[in-house]
Design a protein around this motif. Sequence first.
Motif, PDB file in Angstrom:
ATOM      1  N   PRO A  66      -4.537   2.210  -6.100  1.00  0.00           N
ATOM      2  CA  PRO A  66      -3.515   3.219  -6.422  1.00  0.00           C
ATOM      3  C   PRO A  66      -4.071   4.302  -7.345  1.00  0.00           C
ATOM      4  N   THR A  67      -3.531   5.507  -7.199  1.00  0.00           N
ATOM      5  CA  THR A  67      -3.944   6.600  -8.091  1.00  0.00           C
ATOM      6  C   THR A  67      -3.205   6.451  -9.408  1.00  0.00           C
ATOM      7  N   ASP A  68      -3.671   7.191 -10.410  1.00  0.00           N
ATOM      8  CA  ASP A  68      -3.027   7.112 -11.725  1.00  0.00           C
ATOM      9  C   ASP A  68      -1.587   7.593 -11.648  1.00  0.00           C
ATOM     10  N   ASP A  69      -1.349   8.642 -10.849  1.00  0.00           N
ATOM     11  CA  ASP A  69       0.025   9.157 -10.716  1.00  0.00           C
ATOM     12  C   ASP A  69       0.946   8.089 -10.150  1.00  0.00           C
ATOM     13  N   GLU A  70       0.418   7.371  -9.174  1.00  0.00           N
ATOM     14  CA  GLU A  70       1.244   6.327  -8.539  1.00  0.00           C
ATOM     15  C   GLU A  70       1.547   5.212  -9.536  1.00  0.00           C
ATOM     16  N   ILE A  71       0.535   4.832 -10.309  1.00  0.00           N
ATOM     17  CA  ILE A  71       0.755   3.755 -11.282  1.00  0.00           C
ATOM     18  C   ILE A  71       1.802   4.190 -12.296  1.00  0.00           C
ATOM     19  N   LEU A  72       1.681   5.419 -12.745  1.00  0.00           N
ATOM     20  CA  LEU A  72       2.650   5.928 -13.725  1.00  0.00           C
ATOM     21  C   LEU A  72       4.048   5.922 -13.130  1.00  0.00           C
ATOM     22  N   ALA A  73       4.134   6.350 -11.878  1.00  0.00           N
ATOM     23  CA  ALA A  73       5.440   6.386 -11.208  1.00  0.00           C
ATOM     24  C   ALA A  73       6.008   4.972 -11.075  1.00  0.00           C
ATOM     25  N   LYS A  75      -2.800  -2.936 -12.869  1.00  0.00           N
ATOM     26  CA  LYS A  75      -2.612  -1.650 -13.539  1.00  0.00           C
ATOM     27  C   LYS A  75      -1.190  -1.433 -14.025  1.00  0.00           C
ATOM     28  N   THR A  76      -0.228  -2.115 -13.385  1.00  0.00           N
ATOM     29  CA  THR A  76       1.143  -1.979 -13.886  1.00  0.00           C
ATOM     30  C   THR A  76       1.414  -2.970 -15.011  1.00  0.00           C
ATOM     31  N   GLY A  77       0.425  -3.760 -15.376  1.00  0.00           N
ATOM     32  CA  GLY A  77       0.561  -4.665 -16.510  1.00  0.00           C
ATOM     33  C   GLY A  77       1.268  -5.963 -16.187  1.00  0.00           C
ATOM     34  N   SER A  78       1.264  -6.356 -14.917  1.00  0.00           N
ATOM     35  CA  SER A  78       1.942  -7.597 -14.552  1.00  0.00           C
ATOM     36  C   SER A  78       1.056  -8.792 -14.848  1.00  0.00           C
ATOM     37  N   ALA A  79       1.702  -9.923 -15.189  1.00  0.00           N
ATOM     38  CA  ALA A  79       0.952 -11.165 -15.416  1.00  0.00           C
ATOM     39  C   ALA A  79       0.682 -11.898 -14.115  1.00  0.00           C
ATOM     40  N   ILE A  80       1.334 -11.442 -13.052  1.00  0.00           N
ATOM     41  CA  ILE A  80       1.122 -12.090 -11.748  1.00  0.00           C
ATOM     42  C   ILE A  80      -0.197 -11.583 -11.187  1.00  0.00           C
ATOM     43  N   THR A  81      -0.971 -12.518 -10.649  1.00  0.00           N
ATOM     44  CA  THR A  81      -2.238 -12.114 -10.023  1.00  0.00           C
ATOM     45  C   THR A  81      -2.303 -12.649  -8.598  1.00  0.00           C
ATOM     46  N   LEU A  82      -3.156 -11.989  -7.816  1.00  0.00           N
ATOM     47  CA  LEU A  82      -3.453 -12.467  -6.460  1.00  0.00           C
ATOM     48  C   LEU A  82      -4.914 -12.853  -6.449  1.00  0.00           C
ATOM     49  N   PRO A  83      -5.210 -14.106  -6.814  1.00  0.00           N
ATOM     50  CA  PRO A  83      -6.619 -14.469  -6.953  1.00  0.00           C
ATOM     51  C   PRO A  83      -7.362 -14.599  -5.628  1.00  0.00           C
ATOM     52  N   GLY A  84      -6.654 -14.522  -4.525  1.00  0.00           N
ATOM     53  CA  GLY A  84      -7.325 -14.612  -3.224  1.00  0.00           C
ATOM     54  C   GLY A  84      -7.514 -16.050  -2.796  1.00  0.00           C
ATOM     55  N   GLY A  85      -8.224 -16.235  -1.721  1.00  0.00           N
ATOM     56  CA  GLY A  85      -8.410 -17.584  -1.178  1.00  0.00           C
ATOM     57  C   GLY A  85      -7.413 -17.827  -0.062  1.00  0.00           C
ATOM     58  N   GLN A  86      -7.910 -18.310   1.064  1.00  0.00           N
ATOM     59  CA  GLN A  86      -7.049 -18.546   2.218  1.00  0.00           C
ATOM     60  C   GLN A  86      -6.321 -19.870   2.046  1.00  0.00           C
ATOM     61  N   LEU A  87      -5.003 -19.788   2.034  1.00  0.00           N
ATOM     62  CA  LEU A  87      -4.190 -20.981   1.847  1.00  0.00           C
ATOM     63  C   LEU A  87      -4.038 -21.728   3.166  1.00  0.00           C
ATOM     64  N   ALA A  88      -4.117 -23.041   3.117  1.00  0.00           N
ATOM     65  CA  ALA A  88      -3.906 -23.873   4.310  1.00  0.00           C
ATOM     66  C   ALA A  88      -3.043 -25.053   3.893  1.00  0.00           C
ATOM     67  N   THR A 128      -0.025   2.311   2.172  1.00  0.00           N
ATOM     68  CA  THR A 128       0.377   1.163   2.988  1.00  0.00           C
ATOM     69  C   THR A 128      -0.230   1.285   4.375  1.00  0.00           C
ATOM     70  N   ARG A 129      -0.498   0.144   4.976  1.00  0.00           N
ATOM     71  CA  ARG A 129      -1.030   0.170   6.348  1.00  0.00           C
ATOM     72  C   ARG A 129       0.055   0.468   7.380  1.00  0.00           C
ATOM     73  N   THR A 130       1.310   0.429   6.953  1.00  0.00           N
ATOM     74  CA  THR A 130       2.373   0.598   7.950  1.00  0.00           C
ATOM     75  C   THR A 130       2.451   2.023   8.478  1.00  0.00           C
ATOM     76  N   THR A 131       1.768   2.956   7.802  1.00  0.00           N
ATOM     77  CA  THR A 131       1.792   4.328   8.306  1.00  0.00           C
ATOM     78  C   THR A 131       0.615   4.623   9.214  1.00  0.00           C
ATOM     79  N   ASP A 132      -0.246   3.655   9.447  1.00  0.00           N
ATOM     80  CA  ASP A 132      -1.433   3.904  10.283  1.00  0.00           C
ATOM     81  C   ASP A 132      -1.036   4.352  11.675  1.00  0.00           C
ATOM     82  N   THR A 133      -1.665   5.410  12.133  1.00  0.00           N
ATOM     83  CA  THR A 133      -1.385   5.905  13.480  1.00  0.00           C
ATOM     84  C   THR A 133      -2.689   6.395  14.092  1.00  0.00           C
ATOM     85  N   GLU A 134      -2.652   6.647  15.391  1.00  0.00           N
ATOM     86  CA  GLU A 134      -3.804   7.243  16.061  1.00  0.00           C
ATOM     87  C   GLU A 134      -3.313   7.971  17.287  1.00  0.00           C
ATOM     88  N   GLY A 135      -4.060   8.955  17.698  1.00  0.00           N
ATOM     89  CA  GLY A 135      -3.775   9.624  18.965  1.00  0.00           C
ATOM     90  C   GLY A 135      -2.452  10.362  18.951  1.00  0.00           C
TER      91      GLY A 135
END
Lengths: 588, 86, 295
Positions: free
Chosen positions: C82-89, C115-128, C253-260
């Motif tokens: 995210p850009t700084d403007d987005e984080i501020l927003a 960057k938003t100062g949350s204590a929640i993290t996404l440490p990664g790793g594929q859950l099974a 977001t990836r939801t705006t991805d388009t082509e053609g």
Amino acid sequence: MTPRFRLLLLAIPILGVIGAIAAISAGPLIYSLNAETFNSPFHENPDALKTQVLNSTDDVLPLMQDLMDYSGPLVLNIRLKDYEQARRDLEIFTQNNNKFRSLVVRLDMNESEIAEFSRSTARQKELLQDLANSSARLDALQNLEIQYREQGDRNGLVSVRLEGEELKKKIHGIYDEYKENSEKITTTGETAGLNTESEKESLQEFDAYVREIESPGTEVYTPTRTTQLTLAIRPESGVYGDRIEGSGQLLTQSGLRARSETGKPVTLAIDTVPVTASATDPFGRYTLNFTIGRLTAGTHSLYAESGVTRSFIETLIIVPVNSTTNLSVSQPDARGEVLCTGLVLAGRPVSQAPVEIVWDKTHVTRTMTDADGLFSATVRLPNGTHTIAARFTGDGYPIRPSQSEPQVVEVIIRSIIPQIPILPLVVAIGILSLFAGGSWYYLRRKAGRPAADIPAPESPALPGPDIRDEPVPEEEIPAGPGEPAPMEPLAARYARILNSGGLGAAAREVYLHVAGRVARRLHIPRHTALTPRELSRSCRKEPFCPQFATFVAVYERVRYGGYHAAPARDEFENEMKNTLPHLGGDDH
Amino acid sequence: MRKKVLAAIVLFIWLMVVGSFMLLASRIDLEIFFVLWLIGLLVIVELMDTRFSLPGYLRYIKYLVAAGIVIFGGIVAQKVLEILAK
Amino acid sequence: MTTIKARFWITALVLLAAGLVLCAHLTSNTLEFSQYNTNWNGTSSFFASLDRDTTVMIHEARELAPFTNDATLLIIAPSRAPTDDEILAYQTFLDNGNTIIIADDFGQGASILKKTGSAITLPGGQLASIDRQYANPYTIAVYQVRNESPVGSCPSLLLNRPSRVEGGEPLMMTSVLSWIDNDGNRRLNAGETMGQFAVIASERISRGRIVVIADPSLFINAMQVTEGGYANDCLMQNLARPGGPLLVDQMNTRTTDTEGLSRILHVIRTQFIGEVLFFLLLVLVALFAWREKKL
């Protein structure tokens, strides 16, 4: 747009499609959901996945809980000497364990904590089985002891007492291993949020039982032995291949003097199995040596025996060691045979041990190592690339199993006669011939003519009106190709052709005439391109159409069905007579 | 409607139905399509066939059917060989 | 004459059908998470279910400023830092008492959280997990542990290749027979410990709230309705209609991805001037057609 141009335009896509089909005909499966789903790095396509509903709460955890819940009551029953109930509980425990092991395999979790849990519970079952057996034997020995004491049988008492000591040590050993196992099971059970109380209780019960049997509560009978045999072993622990020395002295107590027994045979037994023998020297001393070979790791009981005299039991601890298995594979010969040689070492060569040669993970050949730990075996491999490995399982040895590095071998068997796959070729040719024959039969069979339908021979003229004699309205005859255009009446022409060419040809002549009239009336161009039935169907809304249809049906029977007999001829002539007036004699 | 036009329409509808089912099942297999086409064609030709005559439009279609039977034999042979190879 | 007319109508129908099929083919795409992707891995279904009256698409950070209460910002599969403007927003948005819902597993969601100062993290790793609906340990079942929005009335969910969250208050967790598949072999090996993992967690920040969903694949078309009685549709309902205004982040977001061609359509759809020009074009075509007919 001319017809030719239209055909050309059509030909382009047709040829294009044929070409496209030819291009993909080698791999006819154009699209299949299972094969075509692209590998997304973000998610799986649920439509392409096989349904396999699993719920740990319903499928896995209850089984684990059952396995833990059985151990407590089992140990208690053994302690209470209710061996029958213990045996029944063990059966159920075994069934549950088998179910759980199958589940672990199905879930493909063979290297997980769950699999470890499964192995631990399986081992627990074996230990509890051992405990039950040992405990039952101990009870029997206690009864025997009472009996021998009453009988004053001192030798019997000694033997019973010795065996009892052995059993108690064995039970203690079982307890030590059970404790280790139980701790693993409890840890995994607690991680899974299961109730581990029963498991902990089983351990407490076992502990109490061991202390009970080891406590000096009962009277200790010390027989006044007349002969004494001592034994000391050095070292008291070892590994595979270590030499253990046992030594001692055989003395006879006579009054206050001890006299050594000379030349007496002395046998050393490990776990009640004699392994080596010697004899006493003039001083009554003896030495027995043996090498640790095919003995399992753990605690073993040793005693020396001479006649009816036994020494006290000594304990030997055998520590397991790691092993290495080496394998080398020769180049395959013309028949695909390879020589596999190798060595099994566990600090020193492992001799007379079974080794498995495994190729392609499914085929096993067994061989033995020699005195130097070397093994060799010849394996015959089929054509292709194979992996071969040698495996030493260590069963019965105080040696951990090992496997050699897999070797890859490429086998190409060249025979003098080229290896043409005969059977598949024959099958393919056979099937193609069968279907080709079917095609040929399909093309050759005549449309609509059954084989049994042989035209009846011409019968003599039957009495009745002969249409040839009746006057028929004069019709103008359309000129046939290559024929002069006489004004021959239809009836006369019919009679002439009937005599010369038969009913079939005559009927055709009449049909052509009638068809021409119908076509003119209905303005049908090129009516000769239509079949009689088609022409009949084209005839609509005219009063002669039904009659014409009947005429056509009869004509077809005569002309194409081969019905030339008199009844057929009469029927045809009737229809002809009925049809012609409807068509009139007007020209258009 | 003339027989040959009707036959063409029926064959077209039959192939559309087969194609739709293939799309719905997400499995487009040329072999299955060919076999079903051949079956449809065989049925139509047998129904169209006249008892005593051979119309022009049927004269050559029978060769097409015969060729289809041979190709079908080839498909069967291929499948049998695959099974034998296993 | 009747015959000719019938052929004309049939041809016209066939051409129309072909045109529709071609249009659908060209305007759709196969890009992951794209809202224009109608395939199994697109999010067209979720976006179609959004209520137009209460949903706002956010294309610039300053568009967040007017929302001062009970609005929910949904960030699905962020694709860049995210850009700084987005984080501020985002921070101002939270300070105003609104909610941010981030659905991400292995993407840039972690940096937004940090960057938003949350204590929640996404440490990664594929859950099974053993708890599953399909013969794939990554399609795992998770269960509600806390009855709180947005998982309120949804007792269980079926996830598709999720990761885990750490920190915050867990709302949905796996069963105890779950693990992080470090070596990607889909099996529980030595070295991989079993345990229970959180997949959805929430945290109060300032006057607002952050909810993290460790699986953006919940939004794809194939996961909208699942077999086995899981309440995926319940969660989608709760997210589409959160009670207040729903803001859908279209900045990152990836939801705006388009082509053609769909890119062109996307531009037309998102730029007002583009819509006006397109409308003018249609009017010109209609005028031309009318003129032709008159002559």
